[in-house]
Design a protein around this motif. Sequence first.
Motif, PDB file in Angstrom:
ATOM      1  N   LEU A  69       0.849  -1.188   0.000  1.00  0.00           N
ATOM      2  CA  LEU A  69       0.000   0.000   0.000  1.00  0.00           C
ATOM      3  C   LEU A  69       0.886   1.240   0.000  1.00  0.00           C
ATOM      4  CD1 LEU A  69      -2.694  -1.060   2.644  1.00  0.00           C
ATOM      5  CD2 LEU A  69      -2.646  -1.499   0.174  1.00  0.00           C
ATOM      6  N   THR A  70       0.402   2.328  -0.573  1.00  0.00           N
ATOM      7  CA  THR A  70       1.222   3.528  -0.712  1.00  0.00           C
ATOM      8  C   THR A  70       0.417   4.775  -0.394  1.00  0.00           C
ATOM      9  OG1 THR A  70       0.704   3.550  -3.075  1.00  0.00           O
ATOM     10  CG2 THR A  70       2.800   2.558  -2.441  1.00  0.00           C
ATOM     11  N   ALA A  71       1.144   5.871  -0.154  1.00  0.00           N
ATOM     12  CA  ALA A  71       0.528   7.183   0.070  1.00  0.00           C
ATOM     13  C   ALA A  71       1.592   8.248  -0.157  1.00  0.00           C
ATOM     14  CB  ALA A  71      -0.039   7.287   1.477  1.00  0.00           C
ATOM     15  N   PHE A  72       1.137   9.453  -0.502  1.00  0.00           N
ATOM     16  CA  PHE A  72       2.069  10.560  -0.759  1.00  0.00           C
ATOM     17  C   PHE A  72       1.505  11.840  -0.151  1.00  0.00           C
ATOM     18  CE2 PHE A  72       3.858  13.945  -3.537  1.00  0.00           C
ATOM     19  CZ  PHE A  72       5.196  13.697  -3.301  1.00  0.00           C
ATOM     20  N   TYR A  73       2.290  12.460   0.733  1.00  0.00           N
ATOM     21  CA  TYR A  73       1.886  13.692   1.413  1.00  0.00           C
ATOM     22  C   TYR A  73       2.995  14.721   1.236  1.00  0.00           C
ATOM     23  CZ  TYR A  73      -2.003  11.349   3.833  1.00  0.00           C
ATOM     24  OH  TYR A  73      -3.169  10.695   4.123  1.00  0.00           O
ATOM     25  N   GLY A  74       2.639  16.010   1.350  1.00  0.00           N
ATOM     26  CA  GLY A  74       3.673  17.022   1.227  1.00  0.00           C
ATOM     27  C   GLY A  74       3.126  18.433   1.119  1.00  0.00           C
ATOM     28  N   ASP A  75       4.025  19.353   0.771  1.00  0.00           N
ATOM     29  CA  ASP A  75       3.646  20.741   0.567  1.00  0.00           C
ATOM     30  C   ASP A  75       2.708  20.855  -0.640  1.00  0.00           C
ATOM     31  OD1 ASP A  75       5.437  21.141   2.596  1.00  0.00           O
ATOM     32  OD2 ASP A  75       6.952  22.152   1.378  1.00  0.00           O
ATOM     33  N   ALA A  76       1.930  21.906  -0.659  1.00  0.00           N
ATOM     34  CA  ALA A  76       1.016  22.140  -1.776  1.00  0.00           C
ATOM     35  C   ALA A  76       1.783  22.241  -3.089  1.00  0.00           C
ATOM     36  CB  ALA A  76       0.221  23.426  -1.541  1.00  0.00           C
ATOM     37  N   HIS A  77       1.262  21.596  -4.119  1.00  0.00           N
ATOM     38  CA  HIS A  77       1.795  21.637  -5.484  1.00  0.00           C
ATOM     39  C   HIS A  77       3.123  20.884  -5.633  1.00  0.00           C
ATOM     40  CE1 HIS A  77      -1.361  24.527  -6.023  1.00  0.00           C
ATOM     41  NE2 HIS A  77      -0.787  25.409  -5.235  1.00  0.00           N
ATOM     42  N   GLU A  88      -0.371  13.334  -6.469  1.00  0.00           N
ATOM     43  CA  GLU A  88      -0.700  14.686  -6.012  1.00  0.00           C
ATOM     44  C   GLU A  88      -0.636  14.682  -4.486  1.00  0.00           C
ATOM     45  OE1 GLU A  88      -4.188  18.096  -6.469  1.00  0.00           O
ATOM     46  OE2 GLU A  88      -4.337  16.187  -7.530  1.00  0.00           O
ATOM     47  N   ALA A  89       0.175  15.562  -3.936  1.00  0.00           N
ATOM     48  CA  ALA A  89       0.445  15.521  -2.498  1.00  0.00           C
ATOM     49  C   ALA A  89      -0.789  15.850  -1.676  1.00  0.00           C
ATOM     50  CB  ALA A  89       1.578  16.481  -2.151  1.00  0.00           C
ATOM     51  N   LYS A  90      -1.089  14.975  -0.712  1.00  0.00           N
ATOM     52  CA  LYS A  90      -2.107  15.280   0.287  1.00  0.00           C
ATOM     53  C   LYS A  90      -1.480  16.154   1.364  1.00  0.00           C
ATOM     54  CE  LYS A  90      -4.930  11.104  -0.294  1.00  0.00           C
ATOM     55  NZ  LYS A  90      -4.226  10.507  -1.449  1.00  0.00           N
ATOM     56  N   ALA A  91      -2.296  16.901   2.090  1.00  0.00           N
ATOM     57  CA  ALA A  91      -1.783  17.823   3.109  1.00  0.00           C
ATOM     58  C   ALA A  91      -1.150  17.068   4.274  1.00  0.00           C
ATOM     59  CB  ALA A  91      -2.921  18.704   3.618  1.00  0.00           C
ATOM     60  N   TRP A  92      -0.057  17.616   4.780  1.00  0.00           N
ATOM     61  CA  TRP A  92       0.646  17.016   5.914  1.00  0.00           C
ATOM     62  C   TRP A  92      -0.318  16.781   7.084  1.00  0.00           C
ATOM     63  CZ3 TRP A  92       5.472  15.389   5.214  1.00  0.00           C
ATOM     64  CH2 TRP A  92       6.304  16.052   4.296  1.00  0.00           C
ATOM     65  N   THR A  93      -0.138  15.678   7.777  1.00  0.00           N
ATOM     66  CA  THR A  93      -0.821  15.468   9.054  1.00  0.00           C
ATOM     67  C   THR A  93       0.097  15.957  10.174  1.00  0.00           C
ATOM     68  OG1 THR A  93       0.092  13.255   9.448  1.00  0.00           O
ATOM     69  CG2 THR A  93      -1.929  13.410   8.104  1.00  0.00           C
ATOM     70  N   ASP A  94      -0.450  16.133  11.355  1.00  0.00           N
ATOM     71  CA  ASP A  94       0.375  16.570  12.489  1.00  0.00           C
ATOM     72  C   ASP A  94       1.477  15.557  12.788  1.00  0.00           C
ATOM     73  OD1 ASP A  94      -1.084  18.875  12.772  1.00  0.00           O
ATOM     74  OD2 ASP A  94      -2.347  18.116  14.406  1.00  0.00           O
ATOM     75  N   ASP A  95       1.152  14.269  12.740  1.00  0.00           N
ATOM     76  CA  ASP A  95       2.161  13.241  13.009  1.00  0.00           C
ATOM     77  C   ASP A  95       3.306  13.321  12.011  1.00  0.00           C
ATOM     78  OD1 ASP A  95       0.935  12.018  15.245  1.00  0.00           O
ATOM     79  OD2 ASP A  95      -0.409  10.891  13.942  1.00  0.00           O
ATOM     80  N   LEU A  96       2.981  13.446  10.735  1.00  0.00           N
ATOM     81  CA  LEU A  96       4.021  13.505   9.707  1.00  0.00           C
ATOM     82  C   LEU A  96       4.900  14.742   9.868  1.00  0.00           C
ATOM     83  CD1 LEU A  96       2.023  12.365   6.542  1.00  0.00           C
ATOM     84  CD2 LEU A  96       3.723  11.044   7.835  1.00  0.00           C
ATOM     85  N   LEU A  97       4.301  15.867  10.189  1.00  0.00           N
ATOM     86  CA  LEU A  97       5.083  17.092  10.367  1.00  0.00           C
ATOM     87  C   LEU A  97       6.064  16.961  11.531  1.00  0.00           C
ATOM     88  CD1 LEU A  97       2.441  19.903   9.734  1.00  0.00           C
ATOM     89  CD2 LEU A  97       4.457  19.374   8.335  1.00  0.00           C
ATOM     90  N   LYS A  98       5.636  16.306  12.593  1.00  0.00           N
ATOM     91  CA  LYS A  98       6.502  16.174  13.761  1.00  0.00           C
ATOM     92  C   LYS A  98       7.619  15.166  13.525  1.00  0.00           C
ATOM     93  CE  LYS A  98       2.764  17.727  16.721  1.00  0.00           C
ATOM     94  NZ  LYS A  98       1.621  17.323  17.568  1.00  0.00           N
ATOM     95  N   ILE A  99       7.323  14.107  12.779  1.00  0.00           N
ATOM     96  CA  ILE A  99       8.377  13.168  12.379  1.00  0.00           C
ATOM     97  C   ILE A  99       9.381  13.891  11.487  1.00  0.00           C
ATOM     98  CG2 ILE A  99       8.885  11.069  11.073  1.00  0.00           C
ATOM     99  CD1 ILE A  99       6.049  10.088  11.842  1.00  0.00           C
ATOM    100  N   LYS A 100       8.859  14.646  10.529  1.00  0.00           N
ATOM    101  CA  LYS A 100       9.712  15.398   9.602  1.00  0.00           C
ATOM    102  C   LYS A 100      10.634  16.356  10.346  1.00  0.00           C
ATOM    103  CE  LYS A 100       8.007  18.779   6.845  1.00  0.00           C
ATOM    104  NZ  LYS A 100       8.891  19.935   6.551  1.00  0.00           N
TER     105      LYS A 100
END
Length: 208
Positions: A69-77, A88-100
């Motif tokens: 299974l896959t997913a892609f998140y990130g900054d707009a555009h 097409e990047a989905k908006a960051w979640t709080d968990d992903l931002l904190k890991i980042k």
Amino acid sequence: MDLFSSTELFGKPKFNLKNIELPNAQVCLYENFFSIKEANFLFNQLAKTIEWEQKQIRLFGKLIAQPRLTAFYGDAHKNYTYSGLFWEAKAWTDDLLKIKLRIEEVCKESFTSVLMNYYRNGEDSMGWHADDEKELGSNPIIASISFGETRSFQMRHRFDRNTEKVNIPLTNGALLIMEGSTQHFWQHQIPKSKNSLKPRINLTFRKI
């Protein structure tokens, strides 16, 4: 419970840094980058909150489902294309931002997106490839964090077949960094396993 405000779970990282000596490459491994307790919490969070999907790819003229299974998140555009698939990047979640943020503090680099893979068992895999798409630039830095089951991360030189393959076990909470000319000279894969394996979630942070 908010992992990142909990002093019981989220403290100063106590990792072991290993430099992986390879020709034409710059690779290092941070063991225990996240503690077992943190990694287990994050695995469960990502498993239930990320919008996972199973995309199809064309192989030898036939459409087949990707073996994970896959997913892609990130900054707009900050969209991404690989293996003929458009993301097409989905908006960051709080968990992903904190890991980042924790990874960026060590890498001294800002990442704009994350490609995620959910390996449900030993039959799920990723074939040989290099992260060398044009969107990533000439010498991309890839930060790969693993949660869940230990899986074998294999590397092979793209041109010198006399150079031995490398096998790196990626454990729960381990961070692998590939940068410099690595993607020019090396490919990597997560092979299938005949063993009964529990699920693993892998996040590869990148700069588009």
